[in-house]
Design a protein around this motif. Structure first.
Motif, mmCIF file in Angstrom:
data_model
loop_
_atom_site.group_PDB
_atom_site.id
_atom_site.type_symbol
_atom_site.label_atom_id
_atom_site.label_comp_id
_atom_site.label_asym_id
_atom_site.label_seq_id
_atom_site.Cartn_x
_atom_site.Cartn_y
_atom_site.Cartn_z
ATOM 1 N N UNK A 1 57.287 19.518 -3.926
ATOM 2 C CA UNK A 1 57.637 20.547 -2.953
ATOM 3 C C UNK A 1 57.397 21.919 -3.577
ATOM 4 N N UNK A 2 56.810 22.799 -2.842
ATOM 5 C CA UNK A 2 56.583 24.159 -3.313
ATOM 6 C C UNK A 2 57.896 24.914 -3.365
ATOM 7 N N UNK A 3 58.014 25.812 -4.329
ATOM 8 C CA UNK A 3 59.258 26.566 -4.479
ATOM 9 C C UNK A 3 59.433 27.588 -3.357
ATOM 10 N N UNK A 4 58.343 27.960 -2.695
ATOM 11 C CA UNK A 4 58.407 29.017 -1.687
ATOM 12 C C UNK A 4 58.617 28.506 -0.266
ATOM 13 N N UNK A 5 58.339 27.241 -0.017
ATOM 14 C CA UNK A 5 58.457 26.704 1.332
ATOM 15 C C UNK A 5 59.245 25.393 1.303
ATOM 16 N N UNK A 6 59.918 25.065 2.400
ATOM 17 C CA UNK A 6 60.746 23.856 2.416
ATOM 18 C C UNK A 6 59.969 22.565 2.674
ATOM 19 N N UNK A 7 58.664 22.629 2.819
ATOM 20 C CA UNK A 7 57.842 21.447 3.071
ATOM 21 C C UNK A 7 56.979 21.146 1.857
ATOM 22 N N UNK A 8 56.720 19.874 1.634
ATOM 23 C CA UNK A 8 55.802 19.505 0.560
ATOM 24 C C UNK A 8 54.364 19.723 1.042
ATOM 25 N N UNK A 9 53.452 19.799 0.089
ATOM 26 C CA UNK A 9 52.050 20.000 0.464
ATOM 27 C C UNK A 9 51.503 18.781 1.207
ATOM 28 N N UNK A 10 52.028 17.601 0.920
ATOM 29 C CA UNK A 10 51.576 16.415 1.662
ATOM 30 C C UNK A 10 52.035 16.472 3.121
ATOM 31 N N UNK A 11 53.235 17.007 3.366
ATOM 32 C CA UNK A 11 53.701 17.179 4.743
ATOM 33 C C UNK A 11 52.847 18.200 5.482
ATOM 34 N N UNK A 12 52.482 19.291 4.794
ATOM 35 C CA UNK A 12 51.596 20.287 5.405
ATOM 36 C C UNK A 12 50.236 19.682 5.725
ATOM 37 N N UNK A 13 49.739 18.843 4.836
ATOM 38 C CA UNK A 13 48.457 18.193 5.072
ATOM 39 C C UNK A 13 48.535 17.268 6.285
ATOM 40 N N UNK A 14 49.635 16.548 6.430
ATOM 41 C CA UNK A 14 49.832 15.673 7.590
ATOM 42 C C UNK A 14 49.857 16.495 8.877
ATOM 43 N N UNK A 15 50.550 17.638 8.858
ATOM 44 C CA UNK A 15 50.610 18.522 10.027
ATOM 45 C C UNK A 15 49.229 19.066 10.350
ATOM 46 N N UNK A 16 48.474 19.450 9.321
ATOM 47 C CA UNK A 16 47.131 19.987 9.522
ATOM 48 C C UNK A 16 46.225 18.947 10.164
ATOM 49 N N UNK A 17 46.273 17.726 9.668
ATOM 50 C CA UNK A 17 45.421 16.671 10.221
ATOM 51 C C UNK A 17 45.813 16.317 11.651
ATOM 52 N N UNK A 18 47.103 16.328 11.926
ATOM 53 C CA UNK A 18 47.571 16.030 13.284
ATOM 54 C C UNK A 18 47.119 17.126 14.251
ATOM 55 N N UNK A 19 47.229 18.381 13.829
ATOM 56 C CA UNK A 19 46.793 19.498 14.677
ATOM 57 C C UNK A 19 45.287 19.472 14.866
ATOM 58 N N UNK A 20 44.562 19.085 13.839
ATOM 59 C CA UNK A 20 43.113 19.056 13.932
ATOM 60 C C UNK A 20 42.632 18.012 14.939
ATOM 61 N N UNK A 21 43.368 16.902 15.039
ATOM 62 C CA UNK A 21 43.011 15.871 16.019
ATOM 63 C C UNK A 21 43.224 16.371 17.442
ATOM 64 N N UNK A 22 44.195 17.240 17.635
ATOM 65 C CA UNK A 22 44.510 17.714 18.985
ATOM 66 C C UNK A 22 43.608 18.841 19.442
ATOM 67 N N UNK A 23 43.015 19.596 18.500
ATOM 68 C CA UNK A 23 42.155 20.713 18.867
ATOM 69 C C UNK A 23 40.768 20.200 19.237
ATOM 70 N N UNK A 24 40.309 20.484 20.449
ATOM 71 C CA UNK A 24 38.952 20.068 20.793
ATOM 72 C C UNK A 24 37.951 20.993 20.115
ATOM 73 N N UNK A 25 37.116 20.436 19.254
ATOM 74 C CA UNK A 25 36.106 21.247 18.588
ATOM 75 C C UNK A 25 34.755 20.615 18.809
ATOM 76 N N UNK A 26 33.765 21.431 18.821
ATOM 77 C CA UNK A 26 32.396 20.944 18.857
ATOM 78 C C UNK A 26 31.598 21.869 17.976
ATOM 79 N N UNK A 27 30.483 21.400 17.529
ATOM 80 C CA UNK A 27 29.667 22.237 16.687
ATOM 81 C C UNK A 27 29.674 21.753 15.253
ATOM 82 N N UNK A 28 29.144 22.576 14.365
ATOM 83 C CA UNK A 28 28.942 22.155 12.992
ATOM 84 C C UNK A 28 30.136 22.447 12.106
#
Length: 161
Positions: A1-28
């Protein structure tokens, strides 16, 4: 867990991947949004409409497929790169309530967004809202985003006081 935030970096990565699945993207790119505009990448031919730029008329395609009064216009894709802009209220009321100040939650949110932006390689800017005119805006890109966010977060208490 980072000293500056209450979430671990693995939790942030999980949130990032979940958000990325929901965002419709196209292109390179990971978050490059494509829309109709000016670029070198051809998208389609479409019928000429009043107001279209005459330079985009494809005369050969119009002669091949259209009537003498129908014109086909080349449509191109324009790419836009996202930029994250985080504004933090730095008025003295952000230091209240004393046991759980709003500024602490704003700092956590700022740092979480910075970690996600660094992983997605998004440009970022951190702006103090309602602060004195001499306060600086932090700009960063790539791996420097987290360091810029930490510098900005460290200055928040001084600006809000």
């Amino acid at each position: 867990m980072s000293a500056n935030i209450p979430l671990s970096l693995s939790e942030l990565e999980r949130i990032r991947l979940k958000a990325r699945k929901r965002l419709p993207t196209s292109g390179t790119g990971s978050l490059v949004r494509r829309r109709l505009g000016h670029s070198l990448e051809f998208r389609e031919h479409r019928a000429y409409q009043p107001g279209d730029d005459i330079r985009n008329v494809d005369w050969r395609a119009s002669a091949r497929y259209g009537l003498s009064t129908d014109y086909l216009v080349r449509a191109y894709e324009a790419e836009e790169q996202f930029c994250l802009l985080v504004g933090v209220d730095v008025r003295p009321t952000m230091l209240l309530p004393r046991d759980a100040p709003k500024l602490l939650f704003a700092r956590w949110t700022l740092l979480c967004l910075a970690h996600i932006a660094a992983r997605e390689d998004i440009k970022a800017a951190f702006v103090p809202l309602y602060g004195p005119p001499e306060t600086r805006v932090e700009f960063a890109a790539g791996t420097a985003i987290v360091a810029a966010a930490n510098r900005f977060a460290a200055r928040l208490d001084q600006v809000a006081a």
